[in-house]
Write a protein that holds these residues in place. Structure first.
Motif, PDB file in Angstrom:
ATOM      1  N   PHE A   1       0.842  -1.189   0.000  1.00 32.13           N
ATOM      2  CA  PHE A   1       0.000   0.000   0.000  1.00 32.13           C
ATOM      3  C   PHE A   1       0.881   1.243   0.000  1.00 32.13           C
ATOM      4  CE2 PHE A   1      -2.486  -3.102   2.708  1.00 32.13           C
ATOM      5  CZ  PHE A   1      -3.340  -3.504   1.687  1.00 32.13           C
ATOM      6  N   ASP A   2       0.313   2.365  -0.464  1.00 30.86           N
ATOM      7  CA  ASP A   2       0.990   3.651  -0.410  1.00 30.86           C
ATOM      8  C   ASP A   2       0.379   4.505   0.690  1.00 30.86           C
ATOM      9  OD1 ASP A   2       2.399   2.822  -2.598  1.00 30.86           O
ATOM     10  OD2 ASP A   2       1.580   4.312  -3.992  1.00 30.86           O
ATOM     11  N   VAL A   3       1.196   5.390   1.247  1.00 29.61           N
ATOM     12  CA  VAL A   3       0.730   6.414   2.184  1.00 29.61           C
ATOM     13  C   VAL A   3       1.171   7.746   1.591  1.00 29.61           C
ATOM     14  CG1 VAL A   3       0.809   7.263   4.550  1.00 29.61           C
ATOM     15  CG2 VAL A   3       1.082   4.817   4.098  1.00 29.61           C
ATOM     16  N   ARG A   4       0.222   8.604   1.212  1.00 30.85           N
ATOM     17  CA  ARG A   4       0.565   9.794   0.432  1.00 30.85           C
ATOM     18  C   ARG A   4       0.181  11.110   1.088  1.00 30.85           C
ATOM     19  NH1 ARG A   4       2.430   8.966  -4.714  1.00 30.85           N
ATOM     20  NH2 ARG A   4       2.583   6.767  -5.290  1.00 30.85           N
ATOM     21  N   LYS A   5      -0.606  11.096   2.160  1.00 30.25           N
ATOM     22  CA  LYS A   5      -0.911  12.335   2.860  1.00 30.25           C
ATOM     23  C   LYS A   5       0.211  12.641   3.851  1.00 30.25           C
ATOM     24  CE  LYS A   5      -5.919  12.042   2.340  1.00 30.25           C
ATOM     25  NZ  LYS A   5      -7.229  12.039   3.030  1.00 30.25           N
ATOM     26  N   GLU A   6       0.610  13.929   3.931  1.00 31.33           N
ATOM     27  CA  GLU A   6       1.795  14.312   4.691  1.00 31.33           C
ATOM     28  C   GLU A   6       1.726  13.871   6.150  1.00 31.33           C
ATOM     29  OE1 GLU A   6       5.602  15.663   4.957  1.00 31.33           O
ATOM     30  OE2 GLU A   6       4.367  15.489   3.150  1.00 31.33           O
ATOM     31  N   ALA A   7       0.626  14.155   6.831  1.00 32.01           N
ATOM     32  CA  ALA A   7       0.519  13.777   8.244  1.00 32.01           C
ATOM     33  C   ALA A   7       0.594  12.266   8.411  1.00 32.01           C
ATOM     34  CB  ALA A   7      -0.785  14.310   8.825  1.00 32.01           C
TER      35      ALA A   7
ATOM     36  N   GLU B   1       9.829  15.991 -25.599  1.00 31.70           N
ATOM     37  CA  GLU B   1       8.497  15.378 -25.550  1.00 31.70           C
ATOM     38  C   GLU B   1       8.097  15.138 -24.092  1.00 31.70           C
ATOM     39  OE1 GLU B   1       6.109  11.398 -27.154  1.00 31.70           O
ATOM     40  OE2 GLU B   1       8.205  11.751 -27.734  1.00 31.70           O
ATOM     41  N   HIS B   2       6.903  15.609 -23.749  1.00 29.33           N
ATOM     42  CA  HIS B   2       6.409  15.447 -22.382  1.00 29.33           C
ATOM     43  C   HIS B   2       5.248  14.454 -22.384  1.00 29.33           C
ATOM     44  CE1 HIS B   2       8.825  18.887 -21.097  1.00 29.33           C
ATOM     45  NE2 HIS B   2       8.410  19.503 -22.184  1.00 29.33           N
ATOM     46  N   ARG B   3       5.364  13.450 -21.533  1.00 35.56           N
ATOM     47  CA  ARG B   3       4.305  12.442 -21.439  1.00 35.56           C
ATOM     48  C   ARG B   3       3.845  12.315 -20.000  1.00 35.56           C
ATOM     49  NH1 ARG B   3       6.642   7.293 -24.955  1.00 35.56           N
ATOM     50  NH2 ARG B   3       6.948   8.391 -26.949  1.00 35.56           N
ATOM     51  N   GLU B   4       2.566  11.949 -19.841  1.00 33.18           N
ATOM     52  CA  GLU B   4       2.017  11.683 -18.516  1.00 33.18           C
ATOM     53  C   GLU B   4       1.469  10.265 -18.467  1.00 33.18           C
ATOM     54  OE1 GLU B   4      -0.857  14.514 -17.227  1.00 33.18           O
ATOM     55  OE2 GLU B   4       0.662  15.958 -16.571  1.00 33.18           O
ATOM     56  N   PHE B   5       1.778   9.562 -17.384  1.00 35.53           N
ATOM     57  CA  PHE B   5       1.291   8.209 -17.178  1.00 35.53           C
ATOM     58  C   PHE B   5       0.504   8.168 -15.873  1.00 35.53           C
ATOM     59  CE2 PHE B   5       5.176   8.003 -19.627  1.00 35.53           C
ATOM     60  CZ  PHE B   5       4.870   7.134 -20.663  1.00 35.53           C
ATOM     61  N   THR B   6      -0.590   7.443 -15.876  1.00 37.65           N
ATOM     62  CA  THR B   6      -1.387   7.298 -14.657  1.00 37.65           C
ATOM     63  C   THR B   6      -1.308   5.858 -14.167  1.00 37.65           C
ATOM     64  OG1 THR B   6      -3.397   6.871 -15.957  1.00 37.65           O
ATOM     65  CG2 THR B   6      -2.982   9.144 -15.258  1.00 37.65           C
ATOM     66  N   ASN B   7      -1.316   5.727 -12.862  1.00 35.75           N
ATOM     67  CA  ASN B   7      -1.197   4.407 -12.253  1.00 35.75           C
ATOM     68  C   ASN B   7      -2.141   4.343 -11.059  1.00 35.75           C
ATOM     69  OD1 ASN B   7      -0.265   1.843 -11.659  1.00 35.75           O
ATOM     70  ND2 ASN B   7       1.495   2.585 -10.510  1.00 35.75           N
ATOM     71  N   LEU B   8      -2.934   3.296 -10.969  1.00 29.96           N
ATOM     72  CA  LEU B   8      -3.859   3.140  -9.847  1.00 29.96           C
ATOM     73  C   LEU B   8      -3.115   2.554  -8.655  1.00 29.96           C
ATOM     74  CD1 LEU B   8      -6.962   3.458  -9.256  1.00 29.96           C
ATOM     75  CD2 LEU B   8      -7.108   0.991  -9.583  1.00 29.96           C
ATOM     76  N   ARG B   9      -3.179   3.245  -7.512  1.00 30.23           N
ATOM     77  CA  ARG B   9      -2.488   2.806  -6.319  1.00 30.23           C
ATOM     78  C   ARG B   9      -3.478   2.571  -5.175  1.00 30.23           C
ATOM     79  NH1 ARG B   9       1.819   0.472  -7.101  1.00 30.23           N
ATOM     80  NH2 ARG B   9       2.116   0.662  -4.846  1.00 30.23           N
ATOM     81  N   TRP B  10      -3.173   1.582  -4.327  1.00 30.57           N
ATOM     82  CA  TRP B  10      -3.929   1.326  -3.108  1.00 30.57           C
ATOM     83  C   TRP B  10      -3.355   2.256  -2.034  1.00 30.57           C
ATOM     84  CZ3 TRP B  10      -7.280  -3.175  -2.587  1.00 30.57           C
ATOM     85  CH2 TRP B  10      -7.328  -3.974  -3.729  1.00 30.57           C
ATOM     86  N   CYS B  11      -4.096   3.278  -1.642  1.00 28.28           N
ATOM     87  CA  CYS B  11      -3.577   4.283  -0.722  1.00 28.28           C
ATOM     88  C   CYS B  11      -4.261   4.196   0.641  1.00 28.28           C
ATOM     89  CB  CYS B  11      -3.759   5.680  -1.301  1.00 28.28           C
ATOM     90  SG  CYS B  11      -2.694   5.984  -2.728  1.00 28.28           S
ATOM     91  N   VAL B  12      -3.449   4.184   1.698  1.00 29.72           N
ATOM     92  CA  VAL B  12      -3.959   4.125   3.068  1.00 29.72           C
ATOM     93  C   VAL B  12      -4.447   5.508   3.487  1.00 29.72           C
ATOM     94  CG1 VAL B  12      -3.388   3.639   5.478  1.00 29.72           C
ATOM     95  CG2 VAL B  12      -2.354   2.267   3.651  1.00 29.72           C
ATOM     96  N   THR B  13      -5.678   5.575   3.995  1.00 31.88           N
ATOM     97  CA  THR B  13      -6.220   6.834   4.530  1.00 31.88           C
ATOM     98  C   THR B  13      -6.661   6.677   5.981  1.00 31.88           C
ATOM     99  OG1 THR B  13      -8.455   6.312   3.732  1.00 31.88           O
ATOM    100  CG2 THR B  13      -7.024   7.573   2.249  1.00 31.88           C
ATOM    101  N   ARG B  14      -6.575   5.446   6.517  1.00 29.39           N
ATOM    102  CA  ARG B  14      -7.011   5.202   7.898  1.00 29.39           C
ATOM    103  C   ARG B  14      -6.156   4.108   8.506  1.00 29.39           C
ATOM    104  NH1 ARG B  14      -9.401   1.364  10.443  1.00 29.39           N
ATOM    105  NH2 ARG B  14      -9.827   0.194   8.531  1.00 29.39           N
ATOM    106  N   ILE B  15      -5.767   4.289   9.764  1.00 31.63           N
ATOM    107  CA  ILE B  15      -5.073   3.249  10.516  1.00 31.63           C
ATOM    108  C   ILE B  15      -5.555   3.322  11.963  1.00 31.63           C
ATOM    109  CG2 ILE B  15      -3.079   4.782  10.864  1.00 31.63           C
ATOM    110  CD1 ILE B  15      -1.337   2.223  11.025  1.00 31.63           C
ATOM    111  N   ASN B  16      -5.863   2.174  12.533  1.00 28.27           N
ATOM    112  CA  ASN B  16      -6.318   2.135  13.918  1.00 28.27           C
ATOM    113  C   ASN B  16      -5.150   2.528  14.840  1.00 28.27           C
ATOM    114  OD1 ASN B  16      -7.174   1.182  16.587  1.00 28.27           O
ATOM    115  ND2 ASN B  16      -8.804   0.109  15.499  1.00 28.27           N
ATOM    116  N   PRO B  17      -5.368   3.455  15.772  1.00 28.33           N
ATOM    117  CA  PRO B  17      -4.272   3.865  16.664  1.00 28.33           C
ATOM    118  C   PRO B  17      -3.814   2.753  17.610  1.00 28.33           C
ATOM    119  CG  PRO B  17      -6.345   4.856  17.364  1.00 28.33           C
ATOM    120  CD  PRO B  17      -6.602   4.223  16.041  1.00 28.33           C
ATOM    121  N   THR B  18      -4.651   1.724  17.781  1.00 28.93           N
ATOM    122  CA  THR B  18      -4.299   0.618  18.678  1.00 28.93           C
ATOM    123  C   THR B  18      -4.046  -0.642  17.853  1.00 28.93           C
ATOM    124  OG1 THR B  18      -5.720   1.551  20.406  1.00 28.93           O
ATOM    125  CG2 THR B  18      -5.008  -0.735  20.666  1.00 28.93           C
TER     126      THR B  18
END
Length: 280
Positions: free
Chosen positions: A176-182, A223-240
């Motif tokens: 999984f990816d984690v992409r939010k700064e906090a 030449e400028h190209r853009e590629f898109t990739n679908l990632r599984w991103c974590v937005t929640r984790i249990n603190p315990t």
């Protein structure tokens, strides 16, 4: 043992590749993959694995999944962002192993595919979008990926670990990816290893990540190209977290046994010549 693993997707049908066949027991089936548009921005979850027979094996009742796939295969459902059939899919994070296309003799590891395995396929009568996943996760590696301004990539964290398939007594690798700064800083403060996983409930969504590439040209414009990739991103984790080694969660013996079973599964996969998306 903790083993929660669920994906909930709702949206419009983007496409499908289905096949009909007969099982060894003589039952008809439909299998293959479908793709679903899961938000108004057009984020598409591709190659969701599907398999259904006309009746449920345990109950003997009609299988609604088969009915939906039958209509789809016969062309009764439209596809696309504007007119695609509204569907709701409940499933699981599914990991398949298969021989790599270009095997490295110094690295006998099989290739891995992380996709969604559909459990239920229903009509999306409310015509809403949903895009969530959650699981109990044995995190074993947390790695920071530095920003790459030239490729338009922000700093993020890549986490590696396992989801539990208790039915087959195996653990399966998931990333999984984690992409939010906090969230990045939180994950970098955790401790995890193969011998002592950080066992915790996590959840998130599918996110499209854009990568920019510039191809230099000595006799003209670059030449400028853009590629898109679908990632599984974590937005929640249990603190315990769960207690790794506890009988109610997962014991060390269970973990080691399931890990050994994974190695056997990988070895078998290297002998298998099936395409991963059709390996039902």
């Amino acid at each position: 043992m903790k083993k929660f693993n669920r994906v909930n997707l709702s949206g419009r049908l983007a496409g499908y590749e289905l096949n009909r066949g007969t099982t060894k027991n003589g039952d008809d089936f439909i299998n293959g993959t479908i793709s679903l548009i899961v938000d108004e921005n057009g984020t598409t979850v591709d190659k969701i694995r599907v398999f259904a027979t006309p009746v449920w094996k345990k109950s003997g009742k009609a299988n609604g999944n088969y009915t939906m796939l039958d209509k789809m295969e016969q062309g009764e459902f439209q596809v696309g962002a504007d007119n695609g059939e509204w569907l709701a899919i409940q499933g699981t994070i599914d990991i398949s192993y298969f021989p790599p296309r270009n095997p490295d003799p110094n690295d006998p590891e099989p290739a891995r595919s992380q996709r969604v395995n559909a459990t239920f396929i229903n009509a999306n009568t409310k015509k809403v979008y949903q895009n969530t996943w959650s699981c109990d996760y044995l995190m074993t590696n947390i790695r920071e990926i530095e920003a790459d301004p030239e490729r338009n990539l922000d700093r993020y964290v890549r986490v590696h670990g396992y989801v539990v398939d208790e039915y087959n007594e195996v653990i399966l690798e998931a990333e999984f990816d984690v992409r939010k700064e906090a969230a990045i800083n939180y994950f970098l403060g955790l401790q995890a290893s193969e011998d002592m996983p950080y066992f915790v409930s996590v959840g998130g969504e599918m996110t499209m990540v854009v990568r920019s590439v510039t191809i230099p040209n000595a006799i003209g414009d670059d030449e400028h190209r853009e590629f898109t990739n679908l990632r599984w991103c974590v937005t929640r984790i249990n603190p315990t977290p769960y207690t790794f080694g506890d009988e109610a969660d997962i014991t060390v013996d269970q973990y080691n046994e399931f890990k050994a079973n994974l190695q056997e599964k990988k070895a078998e996969a290297m002998k298998d010549d099936k395409e991963p998306d059709l390996a039902f």
